[in-house]
Enzyme design. Structure first.
Site, mmCIF file in Angstrom:
data_model
loop_
_atom_site.group_PDB
_atom_site.id
_atom_site.type_symbol
_atom_site.label_atom_id
_atom_site.label_comp_id
_atom_site.label_asym_id
_atom_site.label_seq_id
_atom_site.Cartn_x
_atom_site.Cartn_y
_atom_site.Cartn_z
ATOM 1 N N ASP A 1 0.841 -1.211 0.000
ATOM 2 C CA ASP A 1 0.000 0.000 0.000
ATOM 3 C C ASP A 1 0.874 1.259 0.000
ATOM 4 O O ASP A 1 1.824 1.358 -0.761
ATOM 5 C CB ASP A 1 -0.963 -0.040 1.197
ATOM 6 C CG ASP A 1 -2.098 0.968 1.059
ATOM 7 O OD1 ASP A 1 -3.063 0.693 0.343
ATOM 8 O OD2 ASP A 1 -1.981 2.064 1.648
ATOM 9 N N TYR B 1 -2.655 11.322 1.101
ATOM 10 C CA TYR B 1 -3.070 11.125 -0.299
ATOM 11 C C TYR B 1 -3.047 12.451 -1.051
ATOM 12 O O TYR B 1 -2.731 12.498 -2.229
ATOM 13 C CB TYR B 1 -4.483 10.521 -0.357
ATOM 14 C CG TYR B 1 -4.519 9.039 -0.093
ATOM 15 C CD1 TYR B 1 -4.241 8.530 1.163
ATOM 16 C CD2 TYR B 1 -4.840 8.143 -1.109
ATOM 17 C CE1 TYR B 1 -4.278 7.167 1.409
ATOM 18 C CE2 TYR B 1 -4.880 6.778 -0.872
ATOM 19 C CZ TYR B 1 -4.599 6.302 0.385
ATOM 20 O OH TYR B 1 -4.640 4.955 0.613
ATOM 21 N N HIS C 1 -4.738 -7.644 0.473
ATOM 22 C CA HIS C 1 -4.072 -6.348 0.533
ATOM 23 C C HIS C 1 -3.302 -6.165 1.846
ATOM 24 O O HIS C 1 -2.250 -5.554 1.874
ATOM 25 C CB HIS C 1 -5.127 -5.253 0.370
ATOM 26 C CG HIS C 1 -4.546 -3.888 0.359
ATOM 27 N ND1 HIS C 1 -3.854 -3.390 -0.714
ATOM 28 C CD2 HIS C 1 -4.533 -2.907 1.294
ATOM 29 C CE1 HIS C 1 -3.442 -2.160 -0.445
ATOM 30 N NE2 HIS C 1 -3.839 -1.841 0.763
#
Lengths: 394, 407
Positions: free
Chosen positions: A181, A315, A372
């Site tokens: 990630d 982000y 994930h």
């Protein structure tokens, strides 16, 4: 007495009032009407949040985060103006390979806790002394107990430089790095920056393909399947990504004020992990190590540290960095790269893609299980992958 | 017609009655708001600014009269009728003037019928508001499914096309054999679709967010959402270039809310559980309306978009717990927001200077083969009726003059 570049031991304590307030807010949660579909296609299902809120307020032990983290040697150190929190566990085996592992979003160091023992103490966990790692697990800036940068520009590239500084400060002259990630982005940046001492990296997410598949082969069944999975993600799964990249502050109000809003936002990452976590809460049947308690440790940590908005902002920094770099190819990777494809990941990166992105691919494997959150869900299998991937680099 | 069908299609009177305790609960949640730290920029580039939310929460929990929206709505005749199994709430005000032109106005997201309240008087009673009896409208303002006091659909299928068809049924049920339709935001799409369905009684439409973007430009814009994408179009006129640039700004930095609600409306549990989350989400629609709303909470409202108006809308959404249900419309939708919808009936367009984009006349002429009116006005943002009810009313009077039947 710590200096500005020193390392300070860290011990965490949450106030009882904070925990009482959290419990009260969960109990007072007002929920929306049920989604209009029978799957996750409209988002986190009401039954999942209903079960999660019930367990969180009534059965969950709020002391768990403190106990689990305080059982480990934790430190903070100021790097480039940010107080970086990290766990540092040295192996009893002196020749252990130093490893810095980076978590992602919506994770935290909590994802990595159950991999610590097998990685640092292999002889107690089915391995040999030659498999041992000295382990450094930093919290990304703005996550958990790391402070949020006071200035702009903390893209993953800057985090990567900070991690190299941290490893050098800890006295490690030769080490490896690992991540999935956001952690894969940081680790990929480290590999491109190739700081002195970085002997190799291991990744479980092919970051560059997530952004752009131009130039990657698409002939084989595996390649086409990966492309299709990415297409599905872009068509239906990147709302959280876009919102955090463009408006972290707006969603931040929900993430700070409402525990169910925070929990739902954090559960809605990818299809595979969502259904696994939903099973843990609704059916009481966790997959691997993704138990209710483990999920709630992570949620509780986000809540009590009040880091929903600051984590989302990473982000925004990523989007800003991408916009600033538009058109410029990043430097090539010169260090050896190991890659594991976990079957439940957003897309299953084929070997051909990993080779195209990392010409010095020294290890590739497709694991049997895991998604994930590979380290979190399958800590033993994840450990095996790291042992195999880094063996040639010792 | 069976008794039960008659009952369902009956038009029942409706009054808002806020449940006891609901406003106290809201006030308590506001007083316990836990805010994030300040954004790390000096503008709205990271979303709704902390100073705006602090001012909003302070005013909402302190000075604001929580009963306002209830009193304002109950000052109008309101009704509920069931269409395709769903209770639809609407305001219906008949003009005192004979031969008034029936008009159905559709709101958008994050709006509601609250956006339209100030325009109802001038539209229905023009002689009291500087107009002539010939300007009068009978006005129908429905709440879309999942919004305000309309029921929340329990199954999928209530997309803008379905809503447009329901509105045609509603006007028929009210006995209107000829009428016009108006809308902005979702209301504009629904109104465009009504214009494409072209039922016999629909004499014309007016839009303040017309769907005029040519398909190739629409495709280019869509490719920019994730960064990168197709190159900008060439050969555009000055107006067209400006329209493209405004839309491109929206597509590259402003669609997060819309894509999240399109993909995962149910994930937004904060809209049901946290008033500050709901308010922040609702005022983060587009850069220009955000600026105006932020100004209102600094005590400098632009036009009629005051703190009280903004909070009437948010309070109604909170009390009805319709944050998530209203967002589901984005998941239902399959149309392109600004695409040409195939309207064939006479169409009128007003271009507001702070709308998401300023539709060029050239595009409007292509989109609406029967363009009967086109005008650019000098004030107003995305919420035209709400912010500039007088200009909005004047535009509707002018736009529909030519479709009125001679008396």
């Amino acid at each position: 007495m710590a200096t500005a570049t020193g390392i300070t031991p860290f011990h965490l304590e949450f106030a009882d009032e904070q925990i009482d307030d959290l419990r009260r807010r969960i109990r007072a949660a007002r929920l929306p009407s049920k989604e209009l579909v029978d799957d996750r296609s409209q988002g986190v299902q009401l039954a999942t949040i209903d079960a999660l809120a019930r367990y969180w307020a009534s059965d969950y032990d709020f002391g768990r985060v403190e106990k689990r983290l305080n059982a480990l040697p934790q430190y903070t150190s100021e790097i480039d103006g940010v107080d970086v929190h990290f766990i540092h566990v040295r192996s009893q085996h002196e020749d252990a390979l130093p490893l810095v592992m980076t978590h992602g979003w919506p994770g935290s160091v909590i994802e990595l806790l159950d991999a610590i023992d097998p990685l640092t103490d292999p002889t107690a966990h089915g391995g040999s002394a030659e498999d041992a790692f000295h382990l450094v697990l930093p919290s990304l800036p703005g996550y958990g107990f790391s402070s949020e940068p006071g200035e702009l520009g903390w893209s993953t590239g800057r985090v990567a430089r900070a991690w190299a500084g941290l490893m050098s400060r800890l006295g490690y002259t030769r080490y490896v790095a690992q991540g999935g990630d956001q952690g894969a982005a940081v680790t990929d940046d480290m590999a491109r920056q190739a700081p002195a001492g970085l002997a190799g990296v291991h990744l479980s997410l092919l970051r560059s393909a997530l952004a752009n598949t131009t130039g990657l082969p698409t002939e084989s069944d595996e390649e086409r399947a990966a492309l299709e999975a990415l297409d599905t993600f872009r068509k239906s799964g990147f709302g959280y990504f876009l919102e955090q990249s463009t408006r972290p502050q707006t969603i931040g109000y929900a993430l700070l004020d409402s525990p169910v809003a925070l929990a739902a936002w954090m559960l809605d990452h990818d299809t595979d992990s969502y259904y696994k976590i939903a099973r843990a809460f609704v059916d009481g049947q966790p997959v691997g190590n993704l138990t209710r308690d483990h999920i709630l440790d992570n949620n509780t940590n986000y809540w009590l540290t009040g880091t929903g908005a600051s984590a989302a902002r990473s982000y925004w920094e990523g989007g800003r960095a991408a916009a600033l770099a538009a058109g410029q190819a990043p430097p090539a990777v010169s260090v050896p790269v190991g890659f594991t494809t976990f079957p439940g990941e957003i897309f299953r990166a084929p070997r051909s893609w990993a080779e195209a992105v990392y010409p010095r691919l020294t290890y590739f494997n497709e694991a049997e299980r895991g998604g994930h959150f590979a380290a979190w869900e399958e800590p033993r299998l994840f450990t095996d992958e790291l042992r195999s991937a880094f063996r040639p680099l010792r | 017609m069976s008794a039960s069908t008659m009952e369902a299609t009956a038009v029942r009177e409706f009054r808002v009655e806020v449940r006891d305790g609901a406003l106290e609960d809201l006030r308590r949640r506001l007083s316990e708001t836990r805010f994030p730290e300040k954004e790390t920029v000096e503008d709205a580039a990271q979303g709704v600014q902390l100073a705006t939310m602090e001012a909003l929460v302070r005013y909402w929990g302190g000075e604001y009269d929580m009963g306002r929206f209830e009193a304002r709505l109950n000052a109008f005749p309101q009704f509920i009728t069931e269409i395709d199994g769903l209770d639809i709430h609407f305001i219906h005000v008949r003009s005192p003037h004979e031969n008034a032109l029936p008009l159905i106005i559709t709101h958008g997201w994050p709006g509601s019928i609250i956006e339209m309240l100030a325009a109802i008087g001038p539209l229905t009673d023009p002689t009291a508001y500087g107009g002539n009896a010939e300007d009068a409208f009978d006005v129908v303002v429905p709440s879309m499914p999942g919004y305000g006091f309309s029921a929340k659909p329990a199954a999928t299928g209530w997309d803008p096309v379905h809503i447009a068809r329901a509105w045609i049924q509603l006007m028929e049920r009210l006995g209107y054999t000829h009428y016009v339709a108006q809308g902005g935001d979702w209301g504009a799409q629904i109104t465009d679709v009504m214009g494409a369905e072209a039922p016999l009684g629909l004499l014309g439409i007016h839009s303040n967010m017309p769907g005029t973007v040519p398909p190739e430009i629409s495709a280019t814009l869509a490719s920019h959402v994730l960064g990168g994408g197709d190159p900008a179009p060439s050969g555009l006129s000055g107006d067209e270039q400006r329209a493209y640039e405004r839309l491109n700004e929206l597509y590259t930095t402003g669609l997060g809310y819309s894509i999240e609600m399109g993909h995962r409306p149910q994930t937004l549990y904060g809209l049901a559980d946290s008033p500050v989350a709901l308010a922040a989400w609702m005022i983060d629609h587009d850069a220009r309306s955000y600026d105006d709303i932020a100004a209102a909470f600094r005590g400098e409202p632009v036009g009629s978009l005051t703190r009280d108006e903004v909070l009437d809308n948010i309070t109604m959404t909170w009390v009805t717990n319709t944050g998530v249900s209203s967002g589901r419309l984005y998941a239902e939708n399959t149309l392109g927001f600004f695409d040409i919808k195939g309207t064939t009936v006479p169409a009128a367009v007003t271009v507001f200077p702070n709308e998401l984009y300023q539709a060029p006349r050239s595009w409007a002429e292509q989109a609406y083969p029967n363009l009967i009116y086109f005008n650019e006005v000098d004030a107003g943002n995305h919420f035209a009726a709400w912010q500039e009810p007088e200009i909005f009313t004047r535009e509707l009077r002018a736009a529909f003059k030519s479709v009125r039947r001679p008396t």
